[in-house]
Design a protein around this motif. Structure first.
Motif, PDB file in Angstrom:
ATOM      1  N   ARG A  66      -4.863  10.828  -5.107  1.00 25.29           N
ATOM      2  CA  ARG A  66      -3.492  10.978  -4.604  1.00 25.29           C
ATOM      3  C   ARG A  66      -3.052   9.737  -3.831  1.00 25.29           C
ATOM      4  N   VAL A  67      -3.968   9.171  -3.031  1.00 26.16           N
ATOM      5  CA  VAL A  67      -3.624   7.948  -2.297  1.00 26.16           C
ATOM      6  C   VAL A  67      -3.339   6.812  -3.266  1.00 26.16           C
ATOM      7  N   GLU A  68      -4.175   6.676  -4.266  1.00 25.77           N
ATOM      8  CA  GLU A  68      -4.014   5.604  -5.245  1.00 25.77           C
ATOM      9  C   GLU A  68      -2.670   5.707  -5.954  1.00 25.77           C
ATOM     10  N   GLN A  69      -2.291   6.925  -6.325  1.00 28.71           N
ATOM     11  CA  GLN A  69      -1.064   7.127  -7.092  1.00 28.71           C
ATOM     12  C   GLN A  69       0.160   7.347  -6.204  1.00 28.71           C
TER      13      GLN A  69
ATOM     14  N   ILE B 133      -0.216  11.001   6.135  1.00 27.26           N
ATOM     15  CA  ILE B 133      -1.386  10.640   5.334  1.00 27.26           C
ATOM     16  C   ILE B 133      -2.365  11.802   5.271  1.00 27.26           C
ATOM     17  N   ALA B 134      -2.605  12.442   6.413  1.00 24.16           N
ATOM     18  CA  ALA B 134      -3.579  13.530   6.466  1.00 24.16           C
ATOM     19  C   ALA B 134      -3.130  14.723   5.631  1.00 24.16           C
ATOM     20  N   TYR B 135      -1.918  15.248   5.919  1.00 24.97           N
ATOM     21  CA  TYR B 135      -1.473  16.470   5.265  1.00 24.97           C
ATOM     22  C   TYR B 135      -0.850  16.208   3.903  1.00 24.97           C
ATOM     23  N   GLY B 136      -0.365  14.991   3.694  1.00 21.39           N
ATOM     24  CA  GLY B 136       0.253  14.671   2.415  1.00 21.39           C
ATOM     25  C   GLY B 136      -0.742  14.302   1.339  1.00 21.39           C
ATOM     26  N   TYR B 137      -1.801  13.603   1.724  1.00 19.12           N
ATOM     27  CA  TYR B 137      -2.814  13.205   0.752  1.00 19.12           C
ATOM     28  C   TYR B 137      -4.068  14.067   0.824  1.00 19.12           C
ATOM     29  N   GLY B 138      -4.182  14.918   1.851  1.00 21.83           N
ATOM     30  CA  GLY B 138      -5.349  15.783   1.961  1.00 21.83           C
ATOM     31  C   GLY B 138      -6.610  15.045   2.358  1.00 21.83           C
ATOM     32  N   VAL B 139      -6.490  14.081   3.277  1.00 23.57           N
ATOM     33  CA  VAL B 139      -7.647  13.343   3.787  1.00 23.57           C
ATOM     34  C   VAL B 139      -7.677  13.506   5.308  1.00 23.57           C
ATOM     35  N   VAL B 140      -8.796  13.136   5.913  1.00 26.35           N
ATOM     36  CA  VAL B 140      -8.954  13.282   7.364  1.00 26.35           C
ATOM     37  C   VAL B 140      -9.130  11.905   8.000  1.00 26.35           C
ATOM     38  N   PRO B 141      -8.120  11.377   8.697  1.00 22.69           N
ATOM     39  CA  PRO B 141      -8.293  10.091   9.398  1.00 22.69           C
ATOM     40  C   PRO B 141      -9.297  10.245  10.543  1.00 22.69           C
ATOM     41  N   ILE B 142     -10.323   9.403  10.539  1.00 20.93           N
ATOM     42  CA  ILE B 142     -11.343   9.490  11.585  1.00 20.93           C
ATOM     43  C   ILE B 142     -11.474   8.197  12.373  1.00 20.93           C
ATOM     44  N   LEU B 143     -10.805   7.137  11.938  1.00 19.16           N
ATOM     45  CA  LEU B 143     -10.818   5.880  12.712  1.00 19.16           C
ATOM     46  C   LEU B 143      -9.566   5.087  12.389  1.00 19.16           C
TER      47      LEU B 143
ATOM     48  N   ASP C 170       0.824  -1.202   0.000  1.00 17.09           N
ATOM     49  CA  ASP C 170       0.000   0.000   0.000  1.00 17.09           C
ATOM     50  C   ASP C 170       0.861   1.256   0.000  1.00 17.09           C
ATOM     51  N   THR C 171       0.322   2.307  -0.593  1.00 19.54           N
ATOM     52  CA  THR C 171       0.975   3.614  -0.491  1.00 19.54           C
ATOM     53  C   THR C 171       0.803   4.214   0.902  1.00 19.54           C
TER      54      THR C 171
END
Length: 665
Positions: free
Chosen positions: A583-586, A537-547, A527-528
């Motif tokens: 972004r996560v996929e790539q 993961i949060a700031y690099g891919y622009g997503v919000v981990p919630i769990l 996995d990437t």
């Protein structure tokens, strides 16, 4: 997500190029992958004008036929999206695709929940969604028109996305910095709608900015926690067998019986008492007849008792002469049994009659009246409309349903229902005082017409329209810029495409005019995401981990800290847009623009604690951090994201180490 170098990693097959299929192709091309299309007939109209140029190959034929799938190079495809409007075609094509490519991921359009679960077990690497029902949450939230932008459940907890405008009397106004709003149960998503213009995700806001009057803050919070996890130490420490034995004690049984008796209604108590008396008389009578007449069988003695207690005295003693000799005391007891049985059977019949009549009146009971004001008018109660109605009912918001056809048995009884011609029905729903009008019929033109009629009666209502054609939706949005015009297939396509890359899309909602998906990852070796800190993961891919949940842990952690590093087998749920998923996929992490300059530590203990904070937040080796703290002032030569770096400065300040950020030149 997995990065693969084989052709399979960049080839996707879309079967069915209707509205949903075309949007799936458009989104897949944003990922930079190769897309092959199959349709039963050559499309006469493309909703997306340049779609033929986006397809790498197009085949005309039946996607259920293995020859067509082989021509489309299904063996080289990573996933197939079966999104025709016919569920039978989609399911049959899924079996054909699996027979040709055992490893391909299957994404099908299907509303058969039970069948979908069975197919998932049978086929594996499988996901199924119903395109018309996926956007139901978005329609319901648009109808509310309040601060709630999204809601969903994780681990039996209700998660809510809220957007509020800060007024001068708000407790945060001029007293809090944005980073201070992040707590164990809350995470800031955007400030002053910065996300609207952002291209890099959720973190386009300044952590040190102070919350002021008029600011708009969007955040996610844990709205409701499950009560089933409350810790009960005395019970948990006792072995189960000991609790079971204790539960058999007379005192415990007596308290339980008293408690159950007090919980019953008066009618239920009378029924229970009547049954107990009749059963006691039946047992006593059967035993007495057996003891008096030893020659008869036990079955015959209890049969006589049953006849007497059900009022059959005359059937046994109705003749001029006694059929058998009977003592006077047993004769009187038989008379008493018959009288008591008649009384108590009559009571039971009366209770049963009351129940039947109550059920009948309940069935004939009218629905609640139409609310006087502040309600939601829901027009169109097909599958989408009924799902939206269920959601609004769950949120306990007043509403009234309008349907052109009778749907008494399909719409929850608690919802007022108006049936008949929709245009005529609008005069019966207190439209002028309604809070929102949601139009969800299957006809776009009808939706527009009804929307215009509603707006003419109530210009201030919150208007939500369902469309299918994106061009039509854009035209309507220009005509009524303050209306919420939501395309069903454009919303659903994002979930289908996200699932095609292996993610499990748990939910989706609209936030700042973008679709945000609740996406679940199971971390694998290639996995990437594997090996990264949640901060990266949060700031690099622009997503919000919630769990986050470790593979060897039973409980999951909601709104986890940034310091956790992912390992193989971990479970992660994030909020992400389609751009974040791409972004996560790539594996395309955003650039880091900041270094940490550590100035001084007030003591040796502070230096030791500071090294631990640096290693924990930045992810560097602890030895590197200790070496840095021995050479102050010094710069940590590890690039950091701004939110990550500012948090590290704050953590160092807590242990009496001064530091600041310097931009990377």
């Amino acid at each position: 997500m997995e990065e693969k170098e084989t052709p399979q990693a960049s080839s996707f097959l879309v079967c069915g190029l209707g509205s949903l299929g075309q949007y799936c192709v458009l989104l897949l091309k944003e990922f930079g992958v190769r897309v092959i299309g199959i349709d039963a007939i050559a499309p006469g109209h493309w909703e997306i004008a340049n779609l033929p140029h986006l397809l790498d190959q197009l085949f005309i034929g039946d996607c259920r036929q293995t020859t067509i799938l082989e021509q489309a190079s299904i063996n080289e495809c990573r996933a197939v999206l079966l999104v025709t409007s016919d569920e039978r075609v989609n399911i049959a094509a899924a079996f054909a695709a699996r027979s040709l490519n055992p490893n391909i991921r299957l994404i099908i359009r299907s509303a058969q929940e039970n069948l979908n679960q069975l197919l998932s077990q049978q086929l594996g690497n499988f996901a199924a969604y119903e395109a018309t029902q996926l956007p139901a949450n978005a329609y319901a939230l648009a109808a509310l028109g309040d601060s709630t932008q999204g809601f969903f459940k994780l681990e039996d907890c209700l998660m809510r996305v809220v957007q509020i405008q800060i007024h001068s009397s708000h407790r945060w106004c001029n007293t809090r910095q944005l980073h201070e709003l992040n707590t164990a149960s809350r995470r800031v998503l955007s400030h002053n709608l910065s996300f609207l213009a952002a291209t890099n995700g959720f973190y386009q806001w300044e952590p040190d900015a102070r919350v002021g009057t008029g600011d708009i803050v969007t955040y996610i919070e844990i709205a409701e926690k499950p009560t089933s996890f409350a810790f009960q130490p005395t019970q948990e420490r006792q072995p189960s067998w000991r609790r079971s034995v204790r539960g058999l004690g007379w005192q415990h049984l007596r308290r339980r019986l008293i408690s159950l008796w007090r919980e019953r209604t008066q009618t239920q108590r009378v029924a229970i008492l009547s049954c107990a008396v009749m059963f006691s008389l039946f047992l006593i009578g059967g035993l007495l007849f057996k003891l008096q007449y030893v020659d008869i069988t036990l079955y015959e003695s209890f049969n006589v008792a049953l006849i007497l207690i059900l009022g059959g005295f005359d059937e046994i003693f109705g003749g001029r002469q006694m059929p058998f000799e009977i003592p006077w005391w047993l004769y009187l007891f038989s008379v008493g049994m018959t009288v008591a049985g008649t009384i108590f059977v009559g009571i039971l019949y009366a209770i049963l009659t009351e129940r039947v009549l109550a059920a009948r009146f309940q069935f004939l009971k009218r629905r609640p009246p139409v609310p006087k004001g502040g309600h939601i008018v829901l027009i169109g109660l097909g599958r989408v409309g009924q799902r939206v109605a269920d959601l609004l009912l769950e949120l306990k918001h007043p509403l009234v349903g309008v349907s052109a056809t009778a749907l008494e048995s399909e719409v929850p009884f608690q919802i007022p229902l108006i049936t008949g011609a929709i245009k005529d029905s609008l005069t019966r729903v207190n439209l002028a005082k309604a809070k929102s009008v949601v139009v969800l019929t299957d006809d776009e033109v009808t939706n527009l017409e009804i929307g215009l009629m509603a707006r003419s009666v109530n210009p201030s209502c919150n208007l939500v329209l369902r469309t299918v054609d994106q061009n039509f939706a854009e035209s309507v949005a220009r005509l009524m810029p303050d209306a919420r015009v939501l395309g069903a297939y454009s919303l659903a396509a994002e979930a289908f495409v996200g699932a095609a890359f292996g993610e499990n899309i748990l939910n989706l909602f609209r936030l700042h005019n973008r679709t945000t998906m609740v996406t679940e990852y199971a971390i694998e070796a290639n996995d990437t995401l594997n090996g990264l800190l949640l901060a990266e993961i949060a700031y690099g891919y622009g997503v919000v981990p919630i769990l986050h949940q470790r593979s060897n842990q039973e409980t999951a952690r909601l709104l986890p800290l940034d310091d956790i590093r992912l390992h193989v087998g971990d479970r992660l749920v994030v909020l992400a847009t389609i751009a974040g998923l791409r972004r996560v996929e790539q594996g395309q992490l955003l650039e880091r623009h900041w270094f940490l300059q550590v100035d001084k530590a007030l003591s040796q203990e502070a230096a030791f604690e500071g090294a631990g904070a640096i290693a924990r937040v930045s992810g560097c080796d602890i030895g590197v951090a200790h070496t840095l703290m021995k050479q102050l002032p010094a710069t940590l030569q590890i690039p950091l994201y701004k939110h990550q770096a500012l948090r590290l400065v704050r953590e160092l300040s807590k242990v009496q180490v001064s530091a600041h950020l310097i931009p990377i030149q």
